[in-house]
Design an enzyme around this catalytic site. Sequence first.
Site, PDB file in Angstrom:
ATOM      1  N   SER A 117      36.291  52.227  33.381  1.00 17.13           N
ATOM      2  CA  SER A 117      35.385  51.439  32.545  1.00 17.13           C
ATOM      3  C   SER A 117      34.023  51.422  33.228  1.00 17.13           C
ATOM      4  O   SER A 117      33.926  51.645  34.446  1.00 17.13           O
ATOM      5  CB  SER A 117      35.916  49.998  32.448  1.00 17.13           C
ATOM      6  OG  SER A 117      34.951  49.140  31.895  1.00 17.13           O
ATOM      7  N   TYR A 152      39.285  42.139  36.154  1.00 19.50           N
ATOM      8  CA  TYR A 152      39.158  43.466  35.534  1.00 19.50           C
ATOM      9  C   TYR A 152      38.289  44.368  36.418  1.00 19.50           C
ATOM     10  O   TYR A 152      38.627  45.514  36.691  1.00 19.50           O
ATOM     11  CB  TYR A 152      38.549  43.273  34.143  1.00 19.50           C
ATOM     12  CG  TYR A 152      38.583  44.487  33.243  1.00 19.50           C
ATOM     13  CD1 TYR A 152      39.768  44.923  32.657  1.00 19.50           C
ATOM     14  CD2 TYR A 152      37.418  45.196  32.942  1.00 19.50           C
ATOM     15  CE1 TYR A 152      39.788  46.018  31.804  1.00 19.50           C
ATOM     16  CE2 TYR A 152      37.428  46.290  32.094  1.00 19.50           C
ATOM     17  CZ  TYR A 152      38.611  46.697  31.522  1.00 19.50           C
ATOM     18  OH  TYR A 152      38.623  47.788  30.683  1.00 19.50           O
TER      19      TYR A 152
END
Length: 250
Positions: A142, A155
């Site tokens: 990501s 995350y």
Amino acid sequence: LAGRVALITGGGGGIGMATAERFLTEGACVMLADINSDSLKTAENTLINKFGKDQIRSIVMDVTDEVSVGNALAEISVEFGGIDILVSNAGIASSAPLEETTLELWQNNMEILSTGYFLCSRETFKVLRKQKLGGSIVNMSSQMGHVGGPIRSVYNMNKFGLEGLTKGMSIDLAKYNIRVNTVCPTFVVTPMTKKFLKNKKFKRDMLNNIPLGRFAELSEVASAVVFLASDAASMITGTSLLVDGGWTAK
Ligand code: NAD
């Protein structure tokens, strides 16, 4: 990708399924793997309707379970005679403010977003090494593997870790001609992000971070995966392809 065989984890969902569709268009054989048997079946049926049965298989798999991952690798060899490409993509997004981040939430994220990627890579590597034909591993990271984000620390930790796992593995596996890279999308509208993006202020704030002024399309992420998985990227390993509309350029 004609004739190549790919295992795609999280294949029952947004980016995984879109990648599978693109791989099939490019002539690859695809095994979809997902923990959610309902969405897996729906994804498989949708793709079979479009491409026919020959190139498509599916298996219910939990990326956090060593035995389950091993079974999927055994199954892909039975069904397609081996594997060339792993797209490790299964994931969750359940961030919370630090003070509300329970140990359970932390550990669940670690299991899926770190342990899962390690297990899938390790089991795939065992097969690729035996085959002696090289291969490509593409890890779905990501932009949050490169920059911090609000209420994203768990995350962030996992995606930054995935960047490290990728770099380390790329060095160890290079002598087998196995390349390991990440694709790093900005926001893409999928079942995972729909719930966050319902919040209009959050959506506007996120768009303001993207110089190109829009979220990524599923097809734009899939294109990056195809590139890294293919021989067009034969000298590329240990790196990241950011599909972030310029988010991290600032
Ligand atoms: P999604 O929720 O649409 O799909 C994820 C899939 O993973 C689901 O089908 C789910 O069932 C599966 N999964 C979850 N836990 C699993 C497990 N233990 N074993 C096997 N399968 C499991 O999400 P998505 O948006 O397509 O995300 C895919 C990947 O892309 C994730 O790794 C995510 O972190 C990454 N990503 C997404 C975005 C985005 O904006 N959507 C942006 C950057 C990175």
